[in-house]
Design a protein around this motif. Structure first.
Motif, PDB file in Angstrom:
ATOM      1  N   ARG A  94       0.922  -1.328   0.056  1.00 36.56           N
ATOM      2  CA  ARG A  94       0.056   0.026  -0.045  1.00 36.56           C
ATOM      3  C   ARG A  94       0.795   1.127   0.200  1.00 36.56           C
ATOM      4  O   ARG A  94       0.462   2.071  -0.793  1.00 36.56           O
ATOM      5  CB  ARG A  94      -0.986   0.189   1.287  1.00 36.56           C
ATOM      6  N   VAL A 133       4.028   1.684  -0.957  1.00 31.34           N
ATOM      7  CA  VAL A 133       4.590   2.031  -2.250  1.00 31.34           C
ATOM      8  C   VAL A 133       3.559   2.340  -3.553  1.00 31.34           C
ATOM      9  O   VAL A 133       4.086   3.230  -4.346  1.00 31.34           O
ATOM     10  CB  VAL A 133       5.608   0.658  -2.651  1.00 31.34           C
ATOM     11  N   LEU A 134       2.380   1.669  -3.568  1.00 31.16           N
ATOM     12  CA  LEU A 134       1.484   2.031  -4.610  1.00 31.16           C
ATOM     13  C   LEU A 134       1.059   3.350  -4.266  1.00 31.16           C
ATOM     14  O   LEU A 134       0.901   4.165  -5.270  1.00 31.16           O
ATOM     15  CB  LEU A 134       0.491   0.956  -4.512  1.00 31.16           C
ATOM     16  N   LYS A 135       0.818   3.604  -3.068  1.00 30.97           N
ATOM     17  CA  LYS A 135      -0.066   5.145  -3.047  1.00 30.97           C
ATOM     18  C   LYS A 135       0.940   6.268  -3.172  1.00 30.97           C
ATOM     19  O   LYS A 135       0.775   7.141  -3.771  1.00 30.97           O
ATOM     20  CB  LYS A 135      -0.325   5.129  -1.306  1.00 30.97           C
ATOM     21  N   ARG A 136       2.450   5.853  -2.844  1.00 25.80           N
ATOM     22  CA  ARG A 136       3.511   6.807  -3.208  1.00 25.80           C
ATOM     23  C   ARG A 136       3.724   6.896  -4.754  1.00 25.80           C
ATOM     24  O   ARG A 136       3.942   7.983  -5.108  1.00 25.80           O
ATOM     25  CB  ARG A 136       4.465   6.547  -2.435  1.00 25.80           C
ATOM     26  N   LYS A 137       3.543   5.930  -5.550  1.00 24.88           N
ATOM     27  CA  LYS A 137       3.664   5.755  -6.677  1.00 24.88           C
ATOM     28  C   LYS A 137       2.666   6.575  -7.693  1.00 24.88           C
ATOM     29  O   LYS A 137       2.747   7.208  -8.448  1.00 24.88           O
ATOM     30  CB  LYS A 137       4.031   4.241  -7.204  1.00 24.88           C
ATOM     31  N   PHE A 138       1.373   6.412  -6.885  1.00 25.77           N
ATOM     32  CA  PHE A 138       0.199   6.782  -7.783  1.00 25.77           C
ATOM     33  C   PHE A 138      -0.135   8.241  -7.217  1.00 25.77           C
ATOM     34  O   PHE A 138      -1.235   8.793  -7.589  1.00 25.77           O
ATOM     35  CB  PHE A 138      -0.934   5.912  -7.973  1.00 25.77           C
ATOM     36  N   ASP A 139       0.602   8.726  -6.064  1.00 30.09           N
ATOM     37  CA  ASP A 139       0.095  10.086  -5.624  1.00 30.09           C
ATOM     38  C   ASP A 139       0.079  10.989  -6.411  1.00 30.09           C
ATOM     39  O   ASP A 139      -1.017  11.880  -6.573  1.00 30.09           O
ATOM     40  CB  ASP A 139       0.945  10.217  -4.558  1.00 30.09           C
ATOM     41  N   ARG A 151      -5.964  14.172 -13.059  1.00 31.99           N
ATOM     42  CA  ARG A 151      -6.220  13.374 -11.765  1.00 31.99           C
ATOM     43  C   ARG A 151      -7.058  12.322 -12.092  1.00 31.99           C
ATOM     44  O   ARG A 151      -6.892  11.399 -11.571  1.00 31.99           O
ATOM     45  CB  ARG A 151      -6.025  14.220 -10.433  1.00 31.99           C
ATOM     46  N   VAL A 195       8.283  -4.417  -3.029  1.00 36.24           N
ATOM     47  CA  VAL A 195       8.505  -2.768  -2.801  1.00 36.24           C
ATOM     48  C   VAL A 195       9.580  -2.302  -3.964  1.00 36.24           C
ATOM     49  O   VAL A 195       9.357  -1.343  -4.613  1.00 36.24           O
ATOM     50  CB  VAL A 195       8.755  -2.411  -1.699  1.00 36.24           C
ATOM     51  N   ILE A 200       8.185  -2.395  -7.651  1.00 34.13           N
ATOM     52  CA  ILE A 200       7.316  -1.435  -7.826  1.00 34.13           C
ATOM     53  C   ILE A 200       8.010  -0.155  -7.928  1.00 34.13           C
ATOM     54  O   ILE A 200       7.754   0.641  -8.814  1.00 34.13           O
ATOM     55  CB  ILE A 200       6.220  -1.421  -6.782  1.00 34.13           C
ATOM     56  N   ASP A 201       9.245  -0.018  -7.030  1.00 37.40           N
ATOM     57  CA  ASP A 201       9.702   1.333  -7.153  1.00 37.40           C
ATOM     58  C   ASP A 201      10.474   1.771  -8.249  1.00 37.40           C
ATOM     59  O   ASP A 201      10.577   2.673  -8.930  1.00 37.40           O
ATOM     60  CB  ASP A 201      10.661   1.329  -5.886  1.00 37.40           C
ATOM     61  N   VAL A 204       5.513   4.130 -13.644  1.00 35.34           N
ATOM     62  CA  VAL A 204       4.045   4.120 -13.175  1.00 35.34           C
ATOM     63  C   VAL A 204       3.141   3.845 -14.385  1.00 35.34           C
ATOM     64  O   VAL A 204       2.132   2.983 -14.288  1.00 35.34           O
ATOM     65  CB  VAL A 204       3.878   5.600 -12.838  1.00 35.34           C
ATOM     66  N   LEU A 210      -5.707  -1.147  -1.987  1.00 36.54           N
ATOM     67  CA  LEU A 210      -4.229  -0.786  -1.868  1.00 36.54           C
ATOM     68  C   LEU A 210      -4.013   0.708  -2.182  1.00 36.54           C
ATOM     69  O   LEU A 210      -2.906   1.294  -1.628  1.00 36.54           O
ATOM     70  CB  LEU A 210      -3.375  -2.012  -2.651  1.00 36.54           C
ATOM     71  N   ILE A 211      -4.459   1.251  -3.187  1.00 37.01           N
ATOM     72  CA  ILE A 211      -4.106   2.513  -3.587  1.00 37.01           C
ATOM     73  C   ILE A 211      -5.039   3.772  -2.999  1.00 37.01           C
ATOM     74  O   ILE A 211      -4.625   4.665  -2.712  1.00 37.01           O
ATOM     75  CB  ILE A 211      -4.225   2.509  -5.204  1.00 37.01           C
TER      76      ILE A 211
END
Lengths: 449, 194
Positions: free
Chosen positions: A13, A15-21, B37, B118, B121-122, B126, B148-149
């Motif tokens: 969560r 890493v994904l939130k940070r990625k899609f923020d 967005r 992690v 994904i990093d 995107v 998750l998001i």
């Protein structure tokens, strides 16, 4: 205590939130135009449209009213006849008439003659026989007593209401009504004259005694019209006028209309051949279902059978269909034969129309009964859907019967149908619709007092 | 969040009120404020770019037609986002048939530590990550996005998708495992490129 699953979820969560923020993409350049085409129209336009309709209705009413006055002015010969009557009565009086009891009798006789003459003049300027009939039957309960100098039922074939001669009131002065063209006073009026003659004579005698004390010069200088006996003293008590409950269809006057209708909506649906998808298994509501019933309210004016009305109506368009996909279902029937059925995604359509419109209708009435009439109405209407900003044209047909409710009010009821010759495009689908509506309409018609 | 394009609407509340009065200029400003967005959200929830465009347009039509229901203009940001997400959910409830949720990857064991996911994904672009999520079946994709998001709980997801909490949790677990397996494959490919 967090389990390893929870820790894994939290790590994902984070890493994904940070990625899609701050993730952003640009939409299609034409997206805004497409959105604008589908959103509700600005409310201001809706109000302007409604206001315009009201202004049009008001202006039409004023114009009709003014035009009606011109018609009345052209028929003002009867008023001239009234003036001529008074002048004739004055001219017929001796210039040196003494105000005695005898002169009162003479004056009464002059007045009676003048009234007879007036009636003759009026009769000579009245319209033809057909107009007689129309005026009599339609104006019967509507016109003031002062204007009821039309022929009575004995002169009109088919008329059933008997309006006998009576004493009417004009401008505060009472006046005897006589048969048109007869030139004679009716017996009731003569009796009335005789009854009031005594009281009138005693009053004049008191006046003459006072005048005897005056010098001859003063008497000579007295204006003649002061010596004239007021018309109101010559009259008789008018019987109470009770208007008959008759249907009032006077076409020359403006009538106000209010109608309400309950209508069942149907539609002719057209699927364009240019549609990119295959549509199948359309399902429409049953023939009679409350879900397809809408309503319609109308208000407006009428003159000479031409009705100008504003309409507000609402109805729903309900059906469903399938967009065929690429899945096929092969099923055996009772005989063992296999049939291939193409599958589809079911789509539900539930669209509400709220329409504001303006229309013109020609109404024709017929019948001989004084309390009811049959009518047929043919009209055209333009409506604007407040939800989708689309316009619709309508052709309408109404039949029914009108009943007298009161002196100025008629109630009408009957079947009503309207059909749109204009196709309207669907909002979220490529279909075209031609709605038509069938139902019952009821309304009230007020003749302007 | 972008700055306001017009000085006339100096606050979110004034912009929302102007939109509630169906001012076309305000609607344009409102659209410009949220379009990027919200398009991103639609891309996450949609299977393809074309479907994302459809969802985006449906959502904004719904937003403009029902903006009078927004009683607190200051909460417009959250309201717009929720409306877009719900439109995406309804889009797939309405147009897509029931998908086969079983995947050949479901039964596969994986031996990668959580830190590795992690890291993978990093390192991913995107858009590649969005493409990876888009490959998930509709319901898994929706649940992964929601939990998750976008941070919804299983209870909230159950209400939104008309299912029980347990079902929502179960679908999330299966979707997550599928996503991790795809990430693992991506990671391997990534290593092989070196």
């Amino acid at each position: 205590m967090k389990t390893s699953e929870d820790k894994l979820n939290e790590a994902l969560r984070d890493v994904l939130k940070r990625k899609f923020d701050d993730y952003e993409e640009q939409p299609s350049p034409t997206a805004l135009d497409r959105i604008r085409a589908r959103i509700k129209p600005p409310r201001t336009g809706r109000y302007w449209w409604f206001t315009g309709g009201l202004v049009l209705l008001t202006v039409s009413g004023i114009l009709l009213s003014r035009y009606g006055r011109q018609i009345q002015a052209s028929l003002a010969v009867s008023e001239k006849a009234h003036s001529f009557t008074v002048e004739k009565a004055k001219a017929a009086r001796p210039a040196n008439a003494n105000p005695t009891v005898n002169s009162v009798k003479e004056t009464s006789a002059y007045s009676a003659k003048a009234l007879s003459f007036k009636t003759k003049v009026k009769s000579s300027v009245l319209p033809s026989g057909s107009t007689f009939k129309e005026d009599f039957v339609e104006d019967l309960g509507n016109k003031p007593a002062a204007e009821t100098h039309q022929p009575h039922s004995a002169n009109v074939p088919g008329a059933t209401v008997n309006r006998v001669e009576k004493v009417a009131s004009v401008n505060g002065e009472q006046m005897a009504e006589v048969h048109p063209g007869s030139g004679t006073i009716v017996p009731e009026i003569e009796r009335a004259f005789n009854e009031t003659e005594g009281a009138l004579a005693s009053k004049i005698a008191v006046d003459s005694a006072a005048m005897n004390a005056m010098s001859l010069e003063e008497l000579a200088g007295m204006p003649l019209k002061e010596a004239q006996i007021p018309l109101r003293l010559r009259g008789v008590v008018a019987p109470a006028y009770k208007p008959a409950k008759v249907i009032v269809t006077n076409p020359a006057r403006i009538a106000w209309l209010f109608n309400a209708s309950a209508l069942h909506s149907y539609q002719i649906l057209t699927v364009p051949s240019s549609a990119a998808k295959d549509f199948q298994n359309f399902s429409f509501p049953s023939l009679f279902t409350a879900r397809s019933v809408g309503y319609k309210f109308s208000g407006g004016v009428e003159r000479k059978g031409i009705q100008l009305q504003l309409h507000f109506s609402s109805f729903r368009q309900i059906y469903s269909y399938e967009i065929a996909n690429n899945n096929y279902l092969v099923t055996p029937d009772d005989k063992g034969q296999y049939h291939t059925v193409r599958q589809g995604d079911r789509m539900e359509e539930n669209r509400r129309f709220s329409m504001l419109g303006i229309g013109v209708t020609k109404q024709v009435r017929w019948g001989h009964s004084p309390v009811s009439r049959f009518f047929a109405a043919f009209g055209a209407e333009y409506s604007h859907d407040l939800n989708s900003s689309q316009g619709l044209g309508w052709l309408s047909l109404g039949l029914g019967k009108q009943f007298a409710v009161s002196r100025n009010t008629a109630f009408s009821i009957g079947p009503f149908a309207e059909f749109s010759p204009v196709k309207v495009k669907g909002i979220a689908n490529p279909f075209y619709y031609q709605p038509y509506r069938v139902g019952i309409s009821a309304g009230l018609r007020f003749v302007r007092p | 969040m972008k700055f306001f394009l017009s000085k006339k609407y100096d606050s979110l509340a004034s912009l929302v009120k102007a939109c509630q009065q169906q001012d076309p200029r305000a609607q344009t400003v409102f659209y410009e404020r949220y379009k990027a967005r919200m398009t991103g959200i639609c891309r996450r929830y949609a299977r393809t770019v074309a479907e994302a465009d459809d969802i985006f347009q449906d959502a904004f039509v719904k937003i403009f037609n029902s903006i009078n229901d927004l009683k607190e203009p200051e909460a417009a940001d959250g309201w717009v986002k929720v409306t877009v997400i719900r439109t995406a959910i309804n889009y797939y409830n309405r147009t897509t048939r029931q998908q086969e949720l079983q995947s050949s990857l479901d039964g596969v064991e994986w031996h990668v530590e959580s830190d590795d996911y992690v890291r993978i994904i990093d390192q991913m672009n995107v858009r590649d990550l969005v493409d990876l999520i888009n490959e998930l079946p509709d319901k898994y994709r929706t649940v992964i996005n929601l939990h998750l998001i976008d941070g919804y709980t299983h209870t909230e997801i159950g209400e939104m998708l008309s299912m029980s909490d347990a079902t929502a949790r179960s679908q999330f677990m299966r979707g997550r495992n599928l996503l991790m397996k795809k990430l693992e494959l991506k990671g391997i490919v990534h290593h092989e490129n070196f």
